[in-house]
Design a protein around this motif. Structure first.
Motif, short mmCIF file in Angstrom:
data_model
loop_
_atom_site.label_atom_id
_atom_site.label_comp_id
_atom_site.label_asym_id
_atom_site.label_seq_id
_atom_site.Cartn_x
_atom_site.Cartn_y
_atom_site.Cartn_z
N LEU A 8 -16.15 36.41 9.84
CA LEU A 8 -14.69 35.47 9.17
C LEU A 8 -15.71 34.53 8.06
CD1 LEU A 8 -13.30 35.10 12.52
CD2 LEU A 8 -12.70 36.41 11.20
N LYS A 9 -14.56 34.36 7.14
CA LYS A 9 -15.03 33.55 5.98
C LYS A 9 -14.49 33.32 4.95
CE LYS A 9 -17.60 34.58 1.59
NZ LYS A 9 -18.12 35.24 0.37
N GLY A 54 -12.82 48.01 9.72
CA GLY A 54 -11.70 47.74 8.79
C GLY A 54 -11.47 46.06 8.24
N LEU A 55 -10.47 46.04 7.01
CA LEU A 55 -10.31 44.54 7.13
C LEU A 55 -9.58 44.04 8.58
CD1 LEU A 55 -10.03 44.73 2.90
CD2 LEU A 55 -12.15 44.88 4.04
N VAL A 56 -9.74 42.64 8.58
CA VAL A 56 -8.70 41.84 9.75
C VAL A 56 -7.63 41.67 8.81
CG1 VAL A 56 -8.71 39.71 10.85
CG2 VAL A 56 -11.05 40.23 10.62
N ALA A 61 -10.38 35.75 5.54
CA ALA A 61 -10.37 36.72 5.22
C ALA A 61 -11.30 37.51 6.18
CB ALA A 61 -11.34 37.26 3.85
N GLY A 62 -11.63 38.32 6.72
CA GLY A 62 -12.51 39.03 7.67
C GLY A 62 -12.83 40.72 7.57
N LEU A 63 -14.23 40.94 8.45
CA LEU A 63 -14.62 42.52 8.66
C LEU A 63 -14.72 42.21 10.11
CD1 LEU A 63 -17.38 43.05 5.95
CD2 LEU A 63 -14.53 43.39 5.24
#
Length: 385
Positions: A143-144, A212-214, A230-232
């Motif tokens: 998480l960014k 996937g992308l969050v 944004a998150g993975l």
């Protein structure tokens, strides 16, 4: 209508050892998990937080807040284990993520961290050599805030996970691929497969993870602005990963009490097969209320419950045939005393203890216990005497 776990069933589930948790004793699974998180920590030079959460979760966190629809089939008691109308045993470790996202609501500066949520999950599942009712998973969410994460970082993540699970020094010929997949809580979803060599020399693609992308709606559900966050997200089955790493063919070995097996589950070296006990097969002719009851996951779960601690002797449960009353000879209908809406199911049990040979008498007793738990007919066909 949901069926709820009894107190004894809940207690049995909660007492199950978490093989991924080093605090509960040494095991190769916790070593593998550490290698995976360390690989990602080094890849991105970010901190890793591991969250050991209760397997009892709010049903809303397991489903609604992760984007599952109200009528999703996985909510059914045939697939999930419910404790009350609002509480359940998690069916995936992703159930711990909504509360984690909630805790980030006050983060206003730069943020970049990997969160690992490992542990057992609970579901109705088939009985065979690669499935159990309480497998281990880990959710890995990077998480960014104030930064972008996209497909390039997702590819990096998949490559790092494959290399951690199946390093070139152990599996020099391993290959991996990702294919499009749809998940409730990600965008640009992918399925991660690895091409591995089986003991007989054949090559086979096996699923290792989903990622996937969050999804923006999941972030918004915790008050996180998708324009800023944004998150993975990657979910990995730890049992499957450990079996691939060590070359183990039977998932039951991961909890084996056999000293020769247990000693090999303290490291990540290739597994050296221990003498295999012979299989014992028993075929059952069951009467069920309808064809819908002829579900291998539902019958498998009932069989596990009936056998309790001895369920570990079940190597496989297979449905061989399902025949409605109208499709059977008149003599068979009369012998079984079937009603028009009932069905006859031919079921095969494969019994195989991991540490001793099963006698015919013991196998017959186990067969009859399963039969009595599954059979819904008026005529009993027991063989143990």
């Amino acid at each position: 209508m949901k069926n709820y776990l009894t107190p004894s069933e809940l207690q049995a589930a909660l007492s199950l050892r978490d093989l991924s948790d080093p605090a509960q004793g040494p095991h190769a699974m916790s070593l593998l998990l550490a290698e995976i998180t360390t690989a990602l920590e080094r890849l991105w030079s970010i901190a890793v937080e591991t969250h050991r959460l209760s397997p009892l979760v709010a049903t809303a966190d397991n489903y609604d807040r992760l984007g599952y629809s109200p009528d999703d089939v996985t909510r059914d008691s045939r697939h999930s284990r419910h404790v009350s109308p609002t509480v359940m045993l998690r069916s995936h470790t992703s159930a711990g993520v909504p509360a984690l996202l909630d805790s980030l609501h006050g983060e206003m500066g730069h943020y970049d961290r990997l969160h690992a949520v490992p542990g057992p999950v609970y579901r109705r599942d088939t009985i065979d050599r690669t499935h159990v009712g309480a497998p281990h998973q880990v959710d890995l969410w990077r998480l960014k805030a104030r930064g972008l994460l996209g497909s390039a970082e997702l590819d990096q993540m998949m490559a790092a996970v494959v290399d951690a699970v199946l390093p070139a020094s152990v599996c020099p010929d391993v290959q991996w691929r990702s294919t499009p997949a749809t998940h409730h809580y990600t965008d640009t979803g992918r399925q991660l497969d690895v091409l591995v060599t089986q003991p007989d020399g054949s090559r086979e693609w096996l699923e290792l993870a989903e990622c996937g992308l969050v999804a923006a709606q999941v972030l918004r559900g915790s008050g996180l602005d998708p324009r800023r966050w944004a998150g993975l997200a990657l979910g990995l089955g730890l049992d499957r990963a450990l079996m691939l790493r060590k070359g183990i063919r039977d998932i039951r070995l991961l909890r084996s009490e056999n000293p020769e097996v247990r000693a090999q589950l303290l490291d990540l070296n290739p597994y050296r097969p221990v003498s295999v006990m012979p299989e014992v097969r028993r075929d059952l002719s069951l009467v069920l209320g309808s064809a819908a009851e002829a579900d291998v996951e539902l019958l498998g779960d009932r069989a596990r419950t009936a056998l309790g601690a001895e369920a570990e002797m079940l190597a496989a449960l297979e449905i061989r045939a399902v025949t409605p009353a109208s499709g059977l000879p008149t003599a068979a209908v009369e012998r079984l005393r079937l009603t028009p809406d009932q069905v006859n199911v031919l079921l095969r049990l494969v019994l195989q203890p991991l540490d001793r040979t099963l006698t015919d008498g013991e196998a017959n007793l186990l067969r009859d216990r399963v039969y009595l738990a599954l059979h819904r007919g008026r005529v009993l066909e027991l063989i143990s005497g």
